[in-house]
Design an enzyme around this catalytic site. Sequence first.
Site, PDB file in Angstrom:
ATOM      1  N   GLY A 168       5.043   8.667   0.850  1.00  0.00           N
ATOM      2  CA  GLY A 168       6.442   8.947   1.879  1.00  0.00           C
ATOM      3  C   GLY A 168       7.152   7.596   2.061  1.00  0.00           C
ATOM      4  O   GLY A 168       8.943   7.812   1.746  1.00  0.00           O
ATOM      5  N   HIS A 169       6.805   6.396   0.969  1.00  0.00           N
ATOM      6  CA  HIS A 169       7.630   5.261   0.423  1.00  0.00           C
ATOM      7  C   HIS A 169       9.317   5.425   0.051  1.00  0.00           C
ATOM      8  O   HIS A 169       9.695   5.028  -0.559  1.00  0.00           O
ATOM      9  CB  HIS A 169       6.682   4.185   0.093  1.00  0.00           C
ATOM     10  CG  HIS A 169       5.749   3.478   1.633  1.00  0.00           C
ATOM     11  ND1 HIS A 169       4.676   3.295   1.801  1.00  0.00           N
ATOM     12  CD2 HIS A 169       6.428   2.670   2.612  1.00  0.00           C
ATOM     13  CE1 HIS A 169       4.177   2.999   2.648  1.00  0.00           C
ATOM     14  NE2 HIS A 169       5.121   2.154   3.562  1.00  0.00           N
TER      15      HIS A 169
ATOM     16  N   LYS B 131       8.149   8.301  10.809  1.00  0.00           N
ATOM     17  CA  LYS B 131       6.915   8.345  11.502  1.00  0.00           C
ATOM     18  C   LYS B 131       6.542   7.046  12.218  1.00  0.00           C
ATOM     19  O   LYS B 131       5.896   7.482  13.265  1.00  0.00           O
ATOM     20  CB  LYS B 131       6.027   7.869  10.062  1.00  0.00           C
ATOM     21  CG  LYS B 131       4.282   8.396  10.437  1.00  0.00           C
ATOM     22  CD  LYS B 131       3.303   7.929   9.954  1.00  0.00           C
ATOM     23  CE  LYS B 131       3.195   6.533   8.695  1.00  0.00           C
ATOM     24  NZ  LYS B 131       3.027   5.659  10.253  1.00  0.00           N
ATOM     25  N   ASP B 132       7.283   5.848  11.575  1.00  0.00           N
ATOM     26  CA  ASP B 132       7.054   4.854  12.970  1.00  0.00           C
ATOM     27  C   ASP B 132       8.427   5.023  14.021  1.00  0.00           C
ATOM     28  O   ASP B 132       9.368   4.704  13.611  1.00  0.00           O
ATOM     29  CB  ASP B 132       7.349   3.970  11.965  1.00  0.00           C
ATOM     30  CG  ASP B 132       5.587   3.652  11.326  1.00  0.00           C
ATOM     31  OD1 ASP B 132       4.581   3.512  12.013  1.00  0.00           O
ATOM     32  OD2 ASP B 132       6.085   3.250  10.059  1.00  0.00           O
TER      33      ASP B 132
ATOM     34  N   ALA C 154       0.681  -1.368   0.328  1.00  0.00           N
ATOM     35  CA  ALA C 154      -0.154   0.275  -0.688  1.00  0.00           C
ATOM     36  C   ALA C 154       0.509   1.267   0.332  1.00  0.00           C
ATOM     37  O   ALA C 154       0.679   2.638   0.216  1.00  0.00           O
ATOM     38  CB  ALA C 154      -0.951   0.039   1.131  1.00  0.00           C
TER      39      ALA C 154
ATOM     40  N   GLN D 236       9.651   2.517  15.754  1.00  0.00           N
ATOM     41  CA  GLN D 236       9.748   1.322  15.222  1.00  0.00           C
ATOM     42  C   GLN D 236      11.406   1.181  15.394  1.00  0.00           C
ATOM     43  O   GLN D 236      12.300   0.180  15.003  1.00  0.00           O
ATOM     44  CB  GLN D 236       9.031   0.835  14.142  1.00  0.00           C
ATOM     45  CG  GLN D 236       9.597   0.314  13.216  1.00  0.00           C
ATOM     46  CD  GLN D 236       8.720  -0.352  12.035  1.00  0.00           C
ATOM     47  OE1 GLN D 236       7.930  -1.176  12.558  1.00  0.00           O
ATOM     48  NE2 GLN D 236       9.013   0.212  11.056  1.00  0.00           N
TER      49      GLN D 236
END
Length: 285
Positions: free
Chosen positions: A36-37, A149-150, A32, A153
Amino acid sequence: MKVFKKIVDLQNELFTVRKNRETIGLVPTMGALHEGHASLIERSVKENNATVVSIFLNPTQFNDKSDLDRYPRTLDADCKLVEACGADYVFAPTVEEIYPTPDNRNFEFPPQTTVMEGSKRPGHFNGVCQIVSRLFYIVHPDKAYFGEKDWQQIAVIKRLVDFICLKKEIQIVECPTIRETDGLAKSSRNILLSREERLIAPNIFKILKESIKYSKTHDINETHNKVVTDINRIEGLEVEYFEIVDGNTLLDVKSWEDSSYIVGCITVYCGKTPIRLIDHIKYRG
């Protein structure tokens, strides 16, 4: 661009890359893909001779099966985006390829894995470490790219790399959060938002930004309470947690003087379904 579904096929391809002493960048994703990716992929392409983008919806990091079932699956569109960004390879394995047998490894790196997302989503970071470690062993990248954002993580993955003794082999590259023009952090979950939910979601970052100025003249507890109150006041938004922590240890801070690096991390439920949105803001550092 080549697409691989089998580990052995990808590794055979990458053998030639390494034989020529070329560098490899890895961008791990669950699919998805969005802008950003794309920013992560483009940076890897710029900094490495070859870039691998993994697209794998990892079941072991979902403690809520309904959340896994709802997660968008858009492999064809994802591959087009990856190709447009200039990456060389997509690795899109099946669950059976990644986990031919159950992965019983247990990764715990307190406090990074036990606070915030770790406490709210039991087993989540263990699943993250399971898949990321497998991808590192499969690809053997020189650099791996993750979005801020993560944010929590990234802290966990840094501990993981140290734990599995790959700290000298793999550089973890942190990339800035990419946002919509209205401030909403780009996320694969955003496409699940209804029109009405999409209109209210940007208030999360708006209120976080406003709290930076507020924090200059108020203490941590007052700043925390204002953010939670202001967000919960908006119909359709409900804060699950908001923690103001040391940016390195992820432990709570009681005063702005406790650390030179202080971050506010938030998770908010948006809408009736609801959709779980995460974000963060840097107060100090």
